[in-house]
Design an enzyme around this catalytic site. Structure first.
Site, PDB file in Angstrom:
ATOM      1  N   TYR A  60      31.873  33.688  48.495  1.00 10.86           N
ATOM      2  CA  TYR A  60      31.982  32.227  48.388  1.00 10.86           C
ATOM      3  C   TYR A  60      33.258  31.743  49.067  1.00 10.86           C
ATOM      4  O   TYR A  60      34.108  32.570  49.420  1.00 10.86           O
ATOM      5  CB  TYR A  60      31.942  31.800  46.933  1.00 10.86           C
ATOM      6  CG  TYR A  60      33.254  31.877  46.167  1.00 10.86           C
ATOM      7  CD1 TYR A  60      33.898  30.713  45.802  1.00 10.86           C
ATOM      8  CD2 TYR A  60      33.822  33.093  45.846  1.00 10.86           C
ATOM      9  CE1 TYR A  60      35.091  30.762  45.098  1.00 10.86           C
ATOM     10  CE2 TYR A  60      35.004  33.142  45.139  1.00 10.86           C
ATOM     11  CZ  TYR A  60      35.641  31.987  44.770  1.00 10.86           C
ATOM     12  OH  TYR A  60      36.811  32.036  44.076  1.00 10.86           O
ATOM     13  N   LYS A  67      42.985  35.667  35.448  1.00 12.76           N
ATOM     14  CA  LYS A  67      41.548  35.415  35.530  1.00 12.76           C
ATOM     15  C   LYS A  67      40.847  36.745  35.816  1.00 12.76           C
ATOM     16  O   LYS A  67      40.439  37.020  36.930  1.00 12.76           O
ATOM     17  CB  LYS A  67      41.222  34.379  36.607  1.00 12.76           C
ATOM     18  CG  LYS A  67      39.749  33.961  36.605  1.00 12.76           C
ATOM     19  CD  LYS A  67      39.481  32.765  37.506  1.00 12.76           C
ATOM     20  CE  LYS A  67      38.005  32.396  37.482  1.00 12.76           C
ATOM     21  NZ  LYS A  67      37.694  31.194  38.288  1.00 12.76           N
ATOM     22  N   LYS A  73      45.153  28.923  42.349  1.00 11.09           N
ATOM     23  CA  LYS A  73      44.223  30.041  42.147  1.00 11.09           C
ATOM     24  C   LYS A  73      44.109  30.826  43.461  1.00 11.09           C
ATOM     25  O   LYS A  73      43.991  30.251  44.543  1.00 11.09           O
ATOM     26  CB  LYS A  73      42.868  29.492  41.705  1.00 11.09           C
ATOM     27  CG  LYS A  73      41.757  30.523  41.528  1.00 11.09           C
ATOM     28  CD  LYS A  73      40.883  30.566  42.767  1.00 11.09           C
ATOM     29  CE  LYS A  73      39.717  31.536  42.622  1.00 11.09           C
ATOM     30  NZ  LYS A  73      38.558  30.961  41.984  1.00 11.09           N
TER      31      LYS A  73
END
Length: 387
Positions: free
Chosen positions: A387, A256, A174
């Site tokens: 994040y 995604k 990812k």
């Protein structure tokens, strides 16, 4: 070579054909790329199809240690490796999780960790038929020359790191980059996002990892849903252009994307049906049907809203597996239920199963929000979230 013969070549062919050799073909002014045969091609397709299996989606627990620390701090726990391990053990050892979850994205620390009784987290996933994945980007940094925008770093050394992750048991990767509508977005930021994702995807496939391609269009802003659609179409057009430039095999990737919603601060909210209509419209305009799975991020939506939107998208027949890759929208209630107390582990795992099952039903188009708690309906948008 005749144009018709050219167009019928199998996509897995190792040939590379320059369009100048087929001047009679009406597509001769386009770049046309055929996937070179790779050592992992069959495995990549199999992995992607396993993750994109009916009624299942991805649990994203790839938060950096710093972000995981923020989550732990919200329930009064210190950001220590032991506490991070305890929380991830709670998630990854939940009995029955594999019925609803097909893949789990891990942070590098977690990929190499074990349970307190010595069982590797990777093995905990495999035994439930959950594919282990790994976050490989190195985070966002300022993009010089842009409109106060960011680019994602991590290409340096990615090939060697990916090879090691594969040895450790990871089978997909990812890479998250972001696009900000309030910042323009600038042509430079869009191009940088698309190029970085394409280079990462090519490197991942070359090392046996199915790349999740994630240009997140942030929820921040006061713009209407039409503006989000416009930007998303532009971004995904660039992404697939550069995926082709880098010879990425689309049958061996997953996407995604963000859902097409109004900006979080827009005066009018959109219904799940409206969001589904705009989102599926964007996908049909920009995403080849050869892509196995569309695994949506939640992006700060409430647990229930993310599930309702996913359910609405699955009310029509789609050429892809339309599913979820949620972090906060799967974990928020779990974390609040656990509170860091060993005696709450079973209840917290039941909360995870409840949310995972709800999204499994949404992937099948069979979800109802009846009986959902007010807490699960609470939005989690955080302006300028990192994040």
């Amino acid at each position: 070579m005749a144009c018709s013969s050219f167009m019928n070549l199998n996509a897995s062919s190792s040939q590379w054909i320059n369009q100048r050799s087929i001047p009679s073909c009406p597509f001769s002014n386009r770049r046309i790329f055929l996937v070179r045969a790779g050592a992992y091609n069959d495995e990549l397709v199999k992995t992607a199809k396993t993750i994109a299996s009916p009624g299942r989606g991805i649990l994203a627990i790839d938060e950096s240690n710093a972000t995981c620390g923020k989550r732990l701090a919200s329930i009064g726990l210190d950001n220590t490796e032991a506490n991070r391990q305890a929380y991830r053990q709670l998630l990854l050892t939940t009995p029955g999780l594999g019925e609803y979850i097909s893949g789990a994205i891990l942070f590098e620390e977690t990929l190499y960790q074990s349970t307190t009784d010595g069982k590797k987290f990777v093995d905990c996933l495999i035994v439930q038929n959950i594919v282990p994945g790994i976050k490989v980007d190195k985070g966002l940094v300022p993009l010089p020359g842009s409109n106060n925008e960011s680019w994602c770093q991590g290409l340096d050394g990615l090939a060697s790191r990916s090879a090691e992750y594969y040895k450790q048991g990871a089978r997909f990767a990812k890479w998250r980059t972001v696009v900000s509508i309030p910042c323009g977005p600038s042509a430079l930021a869009v191009k940088e996002a698309a190029w970085g994702l394409a280079r990462y995807a090519a490197i991942s496939q070359n090392n046996g990892l199915v790349p999740i391609v994630e240009p997140e269009i942030l929820l921040d802003g006061v713009h209407p849903i039409e503006r989000t659609l416009e930007v998303a179409e532009r971004v995904w057009s660039e992404v697939f252009y550069y995926l082709a430039e880098n010879n990425v095999m689309v049958e061996g990737i997953l996407l995604k994307p963000s859902m097409i919603t109004p900006g979080a601060e827009h005066k009018e909210k959109a219904s799940p049906d409206t969001i589904a209509n705009y989102t599926i419209t964007m996908l049909r305009r920009r995403v080849p049907p050869a892509v196995p799975g569309i695994m949506f991020l939640s992006g700060g939506q409430s647990e229930v809203q993310a599930t309702l939107n996913l359910n609405a998208m699955n009310q029509t027949l789609n050429p892809w597996h339309v599913s979820f890759s949620y972090a906060r929208a799967l974990q928020n209630t779990v974390l609040k239920t656990w509170k860091g107390q060993p005696e709450n582990i079973e209840l917290a795992q039941k909360a995870l199963l409840k949310r995972a099952k709800a999204n499994s039903l949404a992937q099948l188009g069979k979800y109802s929000a009846d009986g959902e708690s007010d807490h699960a309906k609470k939005g989690m948008f955080d302006k300028g979230y990192t994040y």
